[in-house]
Design an enzyme around this catalytic site. Structure first.
Site, PDB file in Angstrom:
ATOM      1  CG  ASP A 107      46.005  88.163 -14.372  1.00 40.80           C
ATOM      2  OD1 ASP A 107      45.040  88.987 -14.452  1.00 40.80           O
ATOM      3  OD2 ASP A 107      45.591  86.998 -13.951  1.00 40.80           O
TER       4      ASP A 107
ATOM      5  CD  GLN B 173      42.280  86.446 -21.160  1.00 41.37           C
ATOM      6  OE1 GLN B 173      41.194  86.379 -20.694  1.00 41.37           O
ATOM      7  NE2 GLN B 173      42.786  87.222 -22.161  1.00 41.37           N
TER       8      GLN B 173
ATOM      9  CB  CYS C 273      43.888  88.209 -18.879  1.00 38.46           C
ATOM     10  SG  CYS C 273      43.975  88.402 -17.205  1.00 38.46           S
TER      11      CYS C 273
ATOM     12  NE  ARG D 225      35.192  83.586 -15.521  1.00 39.43           N
ATOM     13  CZ  ARG D 225      35.741  84.753 -15.808  1.00 39.43           C
ATOM     14  NH1 ARG D 225      35.613  85.820 -15.109  1.00 39.43           N
ATOM     15  NH2 ARG D 225      36.525  84.818 -16.773  1.00 39.43           N
TER      16      ARG D 225
ATOM     17  NE  ARG E 273      38.479  85.006 -23.610  1.00 40.97           N
ATOM     18  CZ  ARG E 273      38.141  85.248 -22.137  1.00 40.97           C
ATOM     19  NH1 ARG E 273      38.494  86.256 -21.522  1.00 40.97           N
ATOM     20  NH2 ARG E 273      37.325  84.228 -21.967  1.00 40.97           N
TER      21      ARG E 273
ATOM     22  CG  HIS F 283      40.976  82.285 -18.114  1.00 36.21           C
ATOM     23  ND1 HIS F 283      39.875  82.098 -18.671  1.00 36.21           N
ATOM     24  CD2 HIS F 283      40.931  83.776 -18.036  1.00 36.21           C
ATOM     25  CE1 HIS F 283      39.217  83.106 -18.930  1.00 36.21           C
ATOM     26  NE2 HIS F 283      39.522  84.122 -18.729  1.00 36.21           N
TER      27      HIS F 283
HETATM   28  N1   CP Z   1      39.539  87.931 -19.069  1.00 38.45           N
HETATM   29  C1   CP Z   1      38.581  87.590 -18.605  1.00 38.45           C
HETATM   30  O1   CP Z   1      38.311  86.541 -18.442  1.00 38.45           O
HETATM   31  O2   CP Z   1      37.784  88.688 -18.297  1.00 38.45           O
HETATM   32  P1   CP Z   1      36.307  88.558 -17.514  1.00 38.45           P
HETATM   33  O3   CP Z   1      36.622  88.106 -15.916  1.00 38.45           O
HETATM   34  O4   CP Z   1      35.653  89.912 -17.481  1.00 38.45           O
HETATM   35  O5   CP Z   1      35.476  87.485 -18.052  1.00 38.45           O
HETATM   36  N1  NVA Z   2      43.844  85.917 -12.375  1.00 40.49           N
HETATM   37  C1  NVA Z   2      42.419  86.613 -12.645  1.00 40.49           C
HETATM   38  C2  NVA Z   2      42.025  86.697 -14.012  1.00 40.49           C
HETATM   39  C3  NVA Z   2      40.824  87.414 -14.473  1.00 40.49           C
HETATM   40  C4  NVA Z   2      40.242  87.328 -15.751  1.00 40.49           C
HETATM   41  C5  NVA Z   2      41.623  86.163 -11.787  1.00 40.49           C
HETATM   42  O1  NVA Z   2      41.382  84.897 -11.510  1.00 40.49           O
HETATM   43  O2  NVA Z   2      40.865  86.961 -11.068  1.00 40.49           O
END
Ligand code: CP
Ligand code: NVA
Length: 312
Positions: A227, A135, A267, A105, A295, A132
């Site tokens: 989101d 997701q 998400c 990430r 997930r 993502h």
């Molecule tokens: N939706 C998601 O990716 O959650 P986290 O940021 O908690 O991993």
């Molecule tokens: N759009 C959000 C998604 C978190 C899972 C972010 O990037 O923070």
């Protein structure tokens, strides 16, 4: 299942057959979770590198790797200092000598691309500023369970044209769904990604609509997706974004204008009272927690899929 790539960085690199194959596999893995001992990842190690916070992604990847018979290591990204202490290429070149999978990430999407380019083991994008895909795969599995894929669905994303929006758009473009983004002016998805998805929508028979108005798309939607208005890394824009997005909340009024069996998802993490109200998120229309559950299963299918490419 047709396996095309070493890595999963964006669903735009996967074919519709491959995505549907992974969704069906995820469903099987979910059903056999407690009945079959899975050893596909046995004697193997996956490494998790997170530059941003996480609950769902980190726990579900660790659990997925363990349940597939492997071992997961969480690397503190500050300790590794990708691009600071050591260049990304060298991190990749080292990791491939010891482990069998990288889950990353990162802020910049180019970081996961570089990791993938400079190592021979699979790299999975666990969220970047741009995409993502995990997701979107969990959303795909949830839709498959709730609605099946027997007809073209109308998916409406209300909010920021961000990483999650891009990946849901990519999924819909591959599966031939109608996808609408409802967002304030200036918050549309990246034009380059839109263009790339448009090519896929043309091939699959789906459609892409961008609008600043809730109507008429919410009236015909099968699913509403939302989101956070401020994603990780954008915290300094939070106050401005709260103002800009104020008319784009998913609340009971939104639902009252939608079809009676409308599904709503997010998400997560949600900012209750901002992009979505608690009465909607906790309602019978909400599939957000089912998607969070999925997930785990979707990511197991992604791992199995990538291992079959890398072993085959
Ligand atoms: N939706 C998601 O990716 O959650 P986290 O940021 O908690 O991993
Ligand atoms: N759009 C959000 C998604 C978190 C899972 C972010 O990037 O923070």
């Amino acid at each position: 299942m047709t396996v095309q790539k070493k890595d999963l960085l964006t669903l735009l690199d996967s074919s519709a057959d491959e995505i549907i194959g992974m969704i069906k596999l995820a469903k099987e893995l979910k059903e056999e979770r407690y009945t079959i001992k899975n050893s596909i990842f046995s004697q193997k190690t996956g490494v998790l590198i997170f530059e941003k916070p996480s609950l769902r992604t980190r726990i579900t990847f660790e659990t997925a790797i363990n349940e597939l018979g492997g071992h997961a290591i969480n690397l503190e990204s500050q300790m590794v200092g990708m691009g600071k202490r050591e260049c990304v290429e060298d991190v990749a070149r080292n990791l491939e000598r010891w482990v069998h999978l990288i889950v990353a990430r990162t802020y910049s999407h180019s970081t996961v691309e570089q990791l993938a380019r400079y190592c021979s083991i699979p790299v999975i994008n666990a969220l970047t500023d741009t995409f993502h895909p995990c997701q979107a795969m969990a959303f795909g599995l949830t839709l498959y369970e709730k609605l099946s894929f027997d007809k073209k669905r109308n998916v409406v994303f209300i909010g920021d044209g961000n990483n999650v929006c891009n990946s849901i758009m990519a999924l819909c473009s591959k599966l031939g769904f109608n996808f609408t983004v409802v967002c304030p002016k200036g918050y549309e998805p990246d034009p380059v990604i839109q263009k790339r998805c448009q090519e896929e929508f043309k091939k699959s028979g789906g459609s892409l609509t961008l609008t600043n108005q809730m109507s008429p798309s919410i009236e015909t939607a099968d699913v509403l997706y939302t989101d956070v208005w401020t994603s990780m890394g954008q915290e300094s824009e939070s106050e401005k974004r709260k103002k800009d997005f104020s008319g784009f909340q998913v609340n009971m009024d939104t639902l009252s204008r939608a079809q009676p069996d409308i599904l709503v998802t997010h998400c997560l993490p949600a900012h209750r009272g901002e992009e979505i109200t608690s009465d909607v998120l906790d309602s019978d229309h909400s599939i957000a927690f089912d998607e969070a559950e999925n997930r785990l299963h979707a990511q197991k299918a992604i791992i199995v899929n990538l291992l079959s490419f890398n072993n085959g």
